[in-house]
Each structure stands twice: as C-alpha cells, then as structure tokens.
Design an enzyme around this catalytic site. Structure first.
Site, PDB file in Angstrom:
ATOM      1  N   ASP A 223       5.000  14.145  11.412  1.00  0.00           N
ATOM      2  CA  ASP A 223       3.733  13.479  11.046  1.00  0.00           C
ATOM      3  C   ASP A 223       3.400  12.346  12.017  1.00  0.00           C
ATOM      4  OD1 ASP A 223       1.438  13.212   9.566  1.00  0.00           O
ATOM      5  OD2 ASP A 223       2.349  12.046   7.960  1.00  0.00           O
TER       6      ASP A 223
ATOM      7  N   GLY B 144       0.825  -1.204   0.000  1.00  0.00           N
ATOM      8  CA  GLY B 144       0.000   0.000   0.000  1.00  0.00           C
ATOM      9  C   GLY B 144       0.854   1.246   0.000  1.00  0.00           C
TER      10      GLY B 144
END
Length: 274
Positions: free
Chosen positions: A151, A33
């Site tokens: 992040d 992914g």
C-alpha cells in the site's frame, strides 16, 4: 499466539500492558485519526518520548486478526532502517491488540502535496522521494526475508520534524491483499495472479508522478485505462515519446534549478510503471 509472543520477547520490541497504554495515552484522549491498521492515538512515554498507539480494525474472525497482528509485529519488529517507522513495542491479550510506534509530528505527505500553497519546496520533495526509495529497497533487498508493503501512497509516507520520510504500514499481510485504487498495480485486479515486490515498485512510480505534478494522478477509483480520463502518468508517457518532458516539467511549475532532477524523476516513474 503465545509461542509467537515468546519469540518476539527475544527481539527488540517491548511487550506493554493495557495499563501502560492507558497511562501513555492519558486514557486515549488524543485521537490522531484512522490508519491503514485501525484507530491511532497520540501518547508519551514517561521519559518524554512521543509515541503513536495503533489499534487494529476488529472483525468477527479473531484468527484472521491474530494472523495480521503477528505478520505486522513480526516483520516490523525485525526491521531497522532510518526510513522506516520505528516500532517501540506492542500489547496483546484476550481483550485488545495494539502497536506502539514513534510519533512523527509532521504527519503524512498527502497533507502537504496536494495543497494549492506549496508548503514544501521541490528540493525537499526530491529528498522525500529518495528516502522513500531507500526504505523500500531495504524491505525488498536487505531484509532476511523480502517484505512487500502492498500500500505505497502519500498517505503512508510519514514525515518527521525535518520532513524526513519514514514509512508506515511496512508489513506483509497474511489475511488478503490491500492496496489503494490509483496506486495499486494492475496485478491486484487479476484473479490468482501472484503479487510480488514489483507491485510496490509500480505504486512508488505512481507516487513519483504525484510529486512531480503536485496533484493526484486522477480521481480515486477511476480506471486509468479509460481513454477519456485525464490521467497524469499517461500524459507524461505521451510527452516522453515526443521528447517533450522538459517542456512538461516547466508547466508543472518546477524552477529551472530543479528541472534536471525532475526530468530524471519522471523517467524513474515511467520505468516503475512499466
């Protein structure tokens, strides 16, 4: 770039060839992914060790790509901590760039945290929170040069076979700030405002709120300053001011034996979000 690669050869990460990556991944047959850095594929070294191979998102600005690649490889290649995703090596030539990491079979925390069925017990979530904090403290305080993650979120907290946390995307980007709505500190929206390690602390607090409530703080992209928004951190602040944290934790479904730890976690999350 060549000078950088020669310097990296002196460090621990190995420089792989494109042919080796082709072999390790069986012609990139298993895609795991997209990641924060780009596409991710599953692979295996000849000795049986499982790996994940990550490719950057390509753009027309090759110089910017090289800067980001050097930032990521240079920082992660020099960090060694049990709560950090291990970098085995890298590949770079005129055609491609890639990073080779250890493979963590249980994926990211967000795959378990927001499901109706509780696949991870709260005690294990508490351990994940502590492990993540230790990895973050290493980046901020123990590295020769402080590293800002930019992040922090459940999707970037990777779990091994024992659901022990490792950290993904641990790098200081040179090509612009990153971050995800709902986790980014308010400073990210201010023009010409310095982004410091304190922004990571704020994001970690947002993750703690989600661990406590086992739900997303709010709809991604919604502004937390909206008074009409049912924003969980705001709800926790209100309960704390009324000295009702204990009652709120009960409503979150946390068992009595874990409620004291949960209350402490609430207070840490509140401190992080100041």
């Amino acid at each position: 770039m060549e000078n950088f690669l020669q310097e990296m050869a002196k460090e621990k990460p190995v420089r792989f060839t494109t042919q080796q990556l082709f072999s390790f991944t069986n012609n990139y047959s298993t895609r795991l992914g997209p990641g924060g850095f780009g596409s991710v594929y599953k692979g295996q070294f000849p000795n049986g060790v499982m790996i994940s191979v990550k490719f950057p998102k390509w753009s027309v600005d090759r110089r910017a790509e090289d800067e980001q690649f050097m930032a990521k490889t240079g920082t992660i290649g020099r960090t060694y901590h049990i709560n950090l995703d291990r970098l085995y090596g890298f590949c770079h030539d005129q055609y491609m760039s890639a990073l080779v990491y250890e493979f963590l079979e249980n994926g990211s925390l967000d795959q378990y945290l927001f499901k109706e069925e509780k696949e991870i017990e709260w005690e294990k979530l508490h351990e994940i929170a502590i492990g993540t904090a230790r990895g973050l403290a290493y980046l901020h305080e123990e590295c020769p040069q402080r590293i800002i993650h930019y992040d922090i979120k459940p999707g970037n907290i990777l779990l091994d076979e024992n659901f022990f946390p490792n950290r993904d995307s641990t790098h200081a980007t040179l090509t612009g700030y990153r971050g995800t709505p709902g986790y980014s500190a308010p400073e990210f929206s201010l023009i010409n405002h310095p982004i410091t390690h304190k922004c990571d602390v704020y994001s970690f607090g947002m993750v703690l709120f989600e661990i406590i409530g086992r739900q997303r703080n709010a709809i991604v992209g919604s502004a937390p300053c909206n008074d009409s928004l049912d924003w969980f951190p705001k709800h926790v602040w209100e309960k704390n001011e009324k000295d009702e944290l204990g009652a709120m934790i009960v409503t979150c479904g946390i068992e009595e034996k874990d409620q004291e730890k949960a209350e402490r976690m609430c207070k840490v999350a509140l401190w992080c979000s100041v």
